[in-house]
Design an enzyme around this catalytic site. Sequence first.
Site, PDB file in Angstrom:
ATOM      1  N   GLU A 159       1.301   1.814   4.110  1.00  0.00           N
ATOM      2  CA  GLU A 159       2.682   1.831   4.584  1.00  0.00           C
ATOM      3  C   GLU A 159       2.897   2.820   5.733  1.00  0.00           C
ATOM      4  O   GLU A 159       3.664   3.790   5.599  1.00  0.00           O
ATOM      5  CB  GLU A 159       3.644   2.175   3.437  1.00  0.00           C
ATOM      6  CG  GLU A 159       3.572   1.202   2.279  1.00  0.00           C
ATOM      7  CD  GLU A 159       4.663   1.419   1.231  1.00  0.00           C
ATOM      8  OE1 GLU A 159       5.392   2.416   1.339  1.00  0.00           O
ATOM      9  OE2 GLU A 159       4.788   0.581   0.327  1.00  0.00           O
TER      10      GLU A 159
ATOM     11  N   GLU B  93       0.697  -3.640  -3.826  1.00  0.00           N
ATOM     12  CA  GLU B  93       1.606  -2.888  -4.705  1.00  0.00           C
ATOM     13  C   GLU B  93       2.787  -3.780  -5.041  1.00  0.00           C
ATOM     14  O   GLU B  93       3.342  -4.441  -4.161  1.00  0.00           O
ATOM     15  CB  GLU B  93       2.183  -1.628  -4.033  1.00  0.00           C
ATOM     16  CG  GLU B  93       1.225  -0.496  -3.839  1.00  0.00           C
ATOM     17  CD  GLU B  93       1.880   0.743  -3.211  1.00  0.00           C
ATOM     18  OE1 GLU B  93       3.113   0.936  -3.355  1.00  0.00           O
ATOM     19  OE2 GLU B  93       1.156   1.505  -2.561  1.00  0.00           O
TER      20      GLU B  93
END
Length: 462
Positions: free
Chosen positions: A168, A367
Amino acid sequence: MSIHYAFPEGFWWGSAVSATQIEGAASEGGKGKNIWDYWYEQEPYRFFENIGPEVTSDFYHRYKEDIQLMKEIGLNSFRFSISWSRLIPEGRGDVNPEGVRFYDAVIDELLKNDIEPFVTLFHFDMPLVKQNEGGWENRAVVEAFADYAKTCFQLFGDRVKKWFTFNEPIVPVEGGYLYDFHYPNVVDGRRAIQVAYHTMVAHAKAVEAFRKAEIKDGKIGIVLNLTPSYPRSGHPADQKAAKIADLFFNRSFLDPAVLGEYPAELIEILKAYDHLPQTEEGDAELIRNHTVDLLGVNYYQPRRVKAKDHLPNTEGPFMPEWFFDAYEMPGRKMNPYRGWEIYEKGLYDIMINLRDHYGNIESFVSENGMGVQNEERFMQNGIIQDDYRIEFFKGHLKWLHQAIQEGCRVKGYHVWTFMDNWSWMNAYKNRYGLVSVDLKTQKRTIKKSGEWMKLVTRNNGF
Ligand code: BG6
């Protein structure tokens, strides 16, 4: 038990974690400080219940026990991150032998238990020395990262075949340079854009180092939080707002990482507002020639947007929100603890978009999970009855299954996360694990969702 949703053979069932969130031993084993250690020293009150990253879930000492639990649940892969400041305490230069020993031991223990290690190189944890040199604003730090990546490939590439440069990468930009939830707590659009750009250059340089390392059967990827932008309505102003939000928050990393170039529309906006980052000759070529093999998709929530109600304050710092407002859709389903909307179909939409606009790149869900506060209230006979989490997983997996049926090259599903861990500023507020962790004793207990996951891994579906 009949299986309604069967997944392709060899599907990667696993979980993800990050070094700072589970390892603990923050000042043991020769580790250097990272920005989290430092920020917590400076402003402990900004962390939920004043809990910092010193101990977390003590994986540094308990990895063997934890890997046994993963095996018991039947997980066949595990994404963890290497702490740059544990491996190279000064960020560049000497490698810390205790750090090497630790990661060697974790990798070997995983392999011994038939769990494939997936390794992330950077999960929000800039070494303090490098941050003090300007962090991602400084090109020298970009070079240091490329060196660190090379060192990792040399040390562990004989056994680790799936590598991820960044987790991220937009989050440290948002947290550290726009919205004040990561150190260095700068609020400055221009600097944020420079940081984002340099992160991408660092990524491409790491991919370059990976290609040179010629790791047999190795793949390199990046993990992005692809949050689809849904417009409030079909009105052109709402549509435009969603498109711009998508440019800033998804395509800013997705396009260069997968297609090798930035979207022209994003460049146009930054140019019009005089916010283009500084670049160097050769950068565009570097990015173009070093796209990824594999994409990790983190998905928690959708982004809903609408056209702005009011003109932005252009005397304030340049913000993506100059172009759209957040939209709270009436009737949306919420996870009230985290304040995030739950919209399972978002995962399907992401995958179809990758299929149709990103060459159907090989991907996996890296995730997906649900953080819940005060979970002990759901404890019965010592086990947390987290039916809501099972529903959350099922809801997303159904849509993922649908995407696979429609030709998306999705190879796996990793939950966030294996055991309760330290969630940055939220510390231990919201629990995400398949396994609960008693913070006083560090005792691990499989939750109901972990028991459910055992069946899923055994049946390769549910
Ligand atoms: C992702 C991160 O953003 O979401 C994790 O990769 C993080 O590091 C997870 O913990 C859940 O978010 P949070 O903020 O509730 O911990």
